[in-house]
Design a protein around this motif. Structure first.
Motif, PDB file in Angstrom:
ATOM      1  N   VAL A  13       0.856  -1.188   0.000  1.00  0.00           N
ATOM      2  CA  VAL A  13       0.000   0.000   0.000  1.00  0.00           C
ATOM      3  C   VAL A  13       0.892   1.237   0.000  1.00  0.00           C
ATOM      4  O   VAL A  13       0.689   2.185  -0.775  1.00  0.00           O
ATOM      5  CB  VAL A  13      -0.945  -0.003   1.219  1.00  0.00           C
ATOM      6  CG1 VAL A  13      -1.780   1.268   1.243  1.00  0.00           C
ATOM      7  CG2 VAL A  13      -1.841  -1.221   1.188  1.00  0.00           C
TER       8      VAL A  13
ATOM      9  N   ALA B 190       2.459   1.634  -3.418  1.00  0.00           N
ATOM     10  CA  ALA B 190       1.553   2.131  -4.458  1.00  0.00           C
ATOM     11  C   ALA B 190       1.241   3.602  -4.270  1.00  0.00           C
ATOM     12  O   ALA B 190       1.177   4.362  -5.235  1.00  0.00           O
ATOM     13  CB  ALA B 190       0.251   1.330  -4.437  1.00  0.00           C
ATOM     14  N   LEU B 191       1.024   4.024  -3.009  1.00  0.00           N
ATOM     15  CA  LEU B 191       0.587   5.389  -2.767  1.00  0.00           C
ATOM     16  C   LEU B 191       1.748   6.373  -2.748  1.00  0.00           C
ATOM     17  O   LEU B 191       1.598   7.529  -3.111  1.00  0.00           O
ATOM     18  CB  LEU B 191      -0.184   5.471  -1.437  1.00  0.00           C
ATOM     19  CG  LEU B 191      -1.700   5.265  -1.511  1.00  0.00           C
ATOM     20  CD1 LEU B 191      -2.027   3.933  -2.145  1.00  0.00           C
ATOM     21  CD2 LEU B 191      -2.338   5.383  -0.152  1.00  0.00           C
TER      22      LEU B 191
ATOM     23  N   GLY C 119      -1.153  -3.015  -7.622  1.00  0.00           N
ATOM     24  CA  GLY C 119      -2.400  -3.676  -7.250  1.00  0.00           C
ATOM     25  C   GLY C 119      -2.407  -5.130  -7.666  1.00  0.00           C
ATOM     26  O   GLY C 119      -2.732  -6.021  -6.873  1.00  0.00           O
TER      27      GLY C 119
ATOM     28  N   LEU D 133      -0.129  -7.211  -5.583  1.00  0.00           N
ATOM     29  CA  LEU D 133      -0.702  -7.510  -4.270  1.00  0.00           C
ATOM     30  C   LEU D 133      -1.776  -8.601  -4.364  1.00  0.00           C
ATOM     31  O   LEU D 133      -1.869  -9.460  -3.485  1.00  0.00           O
ATOM     32  CB  LEU D 133      -1.269  -6.222  -3.666  1.00  0.00           C
ATOM     33  CG  LEU D 133      -1.637  -6.269  -2.187  1.00  0.00           C
ATOM     34  CD1 LEU D 133      -0.496  -6.779  -1.346  1.00  0.00           C
ATOM     35  CD2 LEU D 133      -2.043  -4.876  -1.707  1.00  0.00           C
TER      36      LEU D 133
ATOM     37  N   LEU E 166      -7.600  -0.937  -1.337  1.00  0.00           N
ATOM     38  CA  LEU E 166      -7.031   0.412  -1.243  1.00  0.00           C
ATOM     39  C   LEU E 166      -6.185   0.753  -2.470  1.00  0.00           C
ATOM     40  O   LEU E 166      -6.302   1.838  -3.040  1.00  0.00           O
ATOM     41  CB  LEU E 166      -6.145   0.514   0.004  1.00  0.00           C
ATOM     42  CG  LEU E 166      -6.850   0.612   1.347  1.00  0.00           C
ATOM     43  CD1 LEU E 166      -5.835   0.604   2.481  1.00  0.00           C
ATOM     44  CD2 LEU E 166      -7.676   1.888   1.398  1.00  0.00           C
ATOM     45  N   VAL E 167      -5.337  -0.194  -2.875  1.00  0.00           N
ATOM     46  CA  VAL E 167      -4.433   0.090  -3.993  1.00  0.00           C
ATOM     47  C   VAL E 167      -5.227   0.335  -5.273  1.00  0.00           C
ATOM     48  O   VAL E 167      -4.939   1.258  -6.034  1.00  0.00           O
ATOM     49  CB  VAL E 167      -3.418  -1.053  -4.179  1.00  0.00           C
ATOM     50  CG1 VAL E 167      -2.585  -0.834  -5.431  1.00  0.00           C
ATOM     51  CG2 VAL E 167      -2.514  -1.165  -2.970  1.00  0.00           C
ATOM     52  N   PHE E 168      -6.282  -0.485  -5.507  1.00  0.00           N
ATOM     53  CA  PHE E 168      -7.063  -0.278  -6.726  1.00  0.00           C
ATOM     54  C   PHE E 168      -7.905   0.998  -6.667  1.00  0.00           C
ATOM     55  O   PHE E 168      -8.032   1.705  -7.656  1.00  0.00           O
ATOM     56  CB  PHE E 168      -7.932  -1.504  -7.019  1.00  0.00           C
ATOM     57  CG  PHE E 168      -7.160  -2.603  -7.681  1.00  0.00           C
ATOM     58  CD1 PHE E 168      -6.736  -2.464  -8.994  1.00  0.00           C
ATOM     59  CD2 PHE E 168      -6.817  -3.749  -6.998  1.00  0.00           C
ATOM     60  CE1 PHE E 168      -5.992  -3.456  -9.618  1.00  0.00           C
ATOM     61  CE2 PHE E 168      -6.080  -4.756  -7.612  1.00  0.00           C
ATOM     62  CZ  PHE E 168      -5.667  -4.601  -8.922  1.00  0.00           C
TER      63      PHE E 168
ATOM     64  N   TYR F 231      -7.056   3.687  -5.124  1.00  0.00           N
ATOM     65  CA  TYR F 231      -6.106   4.763  -5.364  1.00  0.00           C
ATOM     66  C   TYR F 231      -5.796   4.895  -6.859  1.00  0.00           C
ATOM     67  O   TYR F 231      -5.810   5.996  -7.423  1.00  0.00           O
ATOM     68  CB  TYR F 231      -4.816   4.486  -4.584  1.00  0.00           C
ATOM     69  CG  TYR F 231      -3.697   5.443  -4.888  1.00  0.00           C
ATOM     70  CD1 TYR F 231      -3.723   6.745  -4.389  1.00  0.00           C
ATOM     71  CD2 TYR F 231      -2.623   5.052  -5.681  1.00  0.00           C
ATOM     72  CE1 TYR F 231      -2.700   7.628  -4.675  1.00  0.00           C
ATOM     73  CE2 TYR F 231      -1.600   5.925  -5.966  1.00  0.00           C
ATOM     74  CZ  TYR F 231      -1.633   7.208  -5.469  1.00  0.00           C
ATOM     75  OH  TYR F 231      -0.625   8.085  -5.757  1.00  0.00           O
TER      76      TYR F 231
END
Lengths: 560, 71
Positions: free
Chosen positions: A85, A88-89, A281, A284, B51-53, B55
């Motif tokens: 996470v 990715a962010l 994504g 993950l 969350l990643v998708f 975002y």
């Protein structure tokens, strides 16, 4: 065809597949070699990242570790997925926009300093070799157990395969072999889990199965928790670690994951910034497929083990028991000479007669549950896929750190494209040999060193990358002093408790009860604090660098 | 982005660790999972994927809005 025949067949087939892919995807330029030409679709890259990330430790050791640790094992599950996470962010899309080849590239260019670049190179190489030695050891264990060849021969075979596709194909060859390796490893991981789930919980979905019920209506988890307590082990549903320690280890693993060079480097291979975001994504998703099954295997395997061995006559033990005894991973000593196996919790070590190594929980699982021979062979091929894919990714980091960051960027900037590609191949070749040497002569402290690798990645790379991306004003002095303080604290703490005074390593002596595994979280905070204080006293970076920082935040891609 | 990070911290450090003991007094309906334990070993991972998708989609939309979408 017995276990050995199936194992030989499945391992042979998977190796032939990897070699075929390597020949098909040869690298022809440094860009091919370092970042697979930068044209890997996000889904494929996600799958390759998952194989790259999931090592022999994830495949062989993790479910076993969870089955011994119970709730405390959650730190690995949350830590090693939660990092994505952050990736990715906060990191992947920006580093992709920056668009160079390696992490030292970013650190060196962003802070206009060769010293920072070299610190980054040294950290990257150290982290990679730490990891690789574990992979090679895993290859050795699997081949020696299932094919009954000497460990040295096993490691040599593994080296030969990695050498072939990493040296020939670079990142391009590695990426496509990793896709194949992911398929092999996930299939090999899921098949026995599904069998076990059907046996124990009557459902083919392991993620649901370990929340299932026994025929008498008690839940599998409560049943295991009860068994554990009865035998004097720690409760399965509640941990024995302190709350703060669990939080710190989780944080250190998360942040360390986001800062690991072989994971970050993969996001340079996608064509666009938005692909980098999507790709994390997918990675993950593919990782979670294994990580959500691991705790289920933990419960199934632990229940099976306790029911099979506890207070049973040694003479009645099935064939796998003796086989694993010969590897030394399973030890039985009949202390009270009653012929029964007393397997009890650690507080009564004078009575406990059985010593089970966590690594056999996954490898011996199909045999313990009495699954067909081909499943046993499949698990062996899967474990090899996991170890080899990670080893290759790490070797590429070493090779690019030497040929690109040291040779091209520091020592001989005028080196030709062809010369650099040759240097990259040579350093990959040398790195394979060193890794093989570590696999044959494993340092006795692999587990300790892995804590080191995560601690260092958490306390050095992650803060430096984050500040480099999000603070335009952050300068060389701030970043360097932060990195040095963060590394010094983390490395000092781990060295003190793991190597110099392991006897003092008890919760009472730890700072705030934080174990050496979790200290990277504190190192990271120190890094941020020091960097945030020091940079104010020094001039802002040059206007070109400030413009670069602004530029990487706008996703509009310029390819090259 | 901050709200996504808040969710990230809440499910892992919140539900999985801090509130784990308190949440464990309930079970997820129809299964044998205590709630806190489930968050620590399953739930948090599933939320991370979401969350990643989320975002990635939000950023794609932002890119479009500001005319910096990549072709």
């Amino acid at each position: 065809m017995g276990v050995q025949g199936w194992t030989l067949l499945l391992i042979g087939l998977s190796f032939a597949l990897y070699i075929g892919i390597a020949i098909w995807s040869r690298a022809t330029s440094t860009k091919d070699f370092y970042i697979a030409g930068g044209g890997v679709p996000p889904l494929i890259n996600g799958m390759a990242t998952a194989a790259d990330w999931m090592s022999a430790a994830s495949f062989i050791s993790m479910a076993g570790a969870i089955s011994f640790l119970g709730y405390d094992g959650s730190v690995y599950l949350m830590g090693w997925t939660g990092g994505y996470v952050l990736l990715a962010l906060l990191l992947a899309p920006y580093l992709r926009k920056f668009g160079k080849f390696t992490i030292p590239d970013f650190v060196g260019d962003r802070f206009e300093s060769s010293a920072a670049r070299i610190i980054a190179v040294v950290c990257a190489i150290f982290i990679s070799f730490t990891y690789v030695s574990g992979q090679m050891q895993g290859v050795g264990i699997v081949l020696s157990r299932f094919l009954e060849v000497p460990t040295t021969t096993g490691v040599m075979i593994g080296m030969g395969i990695v050498f072939f596709y990493a040296v020939l194909g670079g990142m391009k060859g590695i990426t496509y072999t990793q896709v194949a390796q992911y398929c092999v490893l996930i299939f090999a991981y899921l098949v026995p889990a599904i069998f076990l789930s059907i046996q124990l919980a009557d459902t083919p979905i392991p993620q649901l199965g370990f929340g299932g019920f026994l025929p008498d209506g008690t839940s599998l988890l409560e049943n295991l928790d009860g068994l554990q307590k009865e035998l004097g082990f720690d409760s399965y549903l509640n941990g024995s670690k302190s709350l703060l320690d669990v939080a710190c280890i989780t944080a250190a693993l998360m942040v360390g994951t986001a800062g690991l060079p072989h994971v970050i480097i993969r996001f340079y291979t996608v064509p666009k910034v938005r692909d980098a975001r999507k790709s994390v994504g997918w990675a993950l998703v593919f990782i979670a497929l294994l990580y959500t099954v691991a705790p289920a295997i933990g419960v199934f395997a632990r229940t099976n083990l306790l029911q099979t061995v506890s207070n049973q006559p040694y003479a009645d033990m099935p064939e796998w028991f003796q086989k694993w005894e010969t590897t030394g991973l399973l030890k039985f000593e009949d202390k009270n000479h009653d012929g029964l196996i007393q397997y009890v919790g650690n507080q009564s070590s004078a009575v406990n007669e059985l010593d089970v190594h966590k690594d056999i929980m996954v490898l011996a699982n199909p045999e313990i549950a009495g699954l067909p021979d081909w499943v046993v062979g499949l698990v062996a091929a899967g474990a090899l896929a996991a170890a080899l894919s990670t080893a290759a990714g790490l070797l590429l980091v070493v090779s690019s750190a030497i040929s690109h960051d040291l040779l091209k960027r520091c020592l001989r900037p005028k080196i030709s494209e062809k010369g650099e590609l040759l240097a990259a191949r040579l350093s990959a070749g040398v790195a394979v040999c060193i890794a093989g040497w570590f696999g044959i002569h494993p340092p006795g402290f692999v587990a300790e060193v892995v804590a080191f690798a995560f601690g260092l990645a958490a306390s050095s790379f992650f803060p430096v990358l984050l500040l480099g991306i999000f603070s335009r004003r952050m300068n060389r002095a701030g970043a360097m002093s932060g990195m040095v303080c963060g590394i010094a604290l983390t490395a000092g703490y781990i060295l003190w408790f793991k190597f110099l005074h392991p006897e003092l390593s008890t919760p009472g002596n730890w700072w705030f009860g934080i174990s050496p595994e979790g200290i990277g979280a504190l190192g990271m905070l120190v890094n941020f604090a020091v960097a945030g204080a020091v940079y104010r006293f020094f001039p802002a970076p040059s206007s070109e660098v400030q413009a670069m920082v602004d530029d990487i935040r706008v996703p509009l891609g310029k390819r090259d | 982005m901050l709200s996504l990070l808040a969710v990230w911290a809440f499910v892992s450090f919140g539900c999985g660790i801090l509130l784990h003991d308190w949440l464990d007094q309930w079970k997820i309906l129809g299964t044998g999972f205590p709630v806190g334990f489930w968050f620590a070993q399953q739930g948090s991972i599933l939320v991370f994927i979401a969350l990643v998708f989320v975002y990635a989609r939000r950023m794609d939309r932002l890119d479009k809005e500001f005319g910096v979408k990549e072709e």
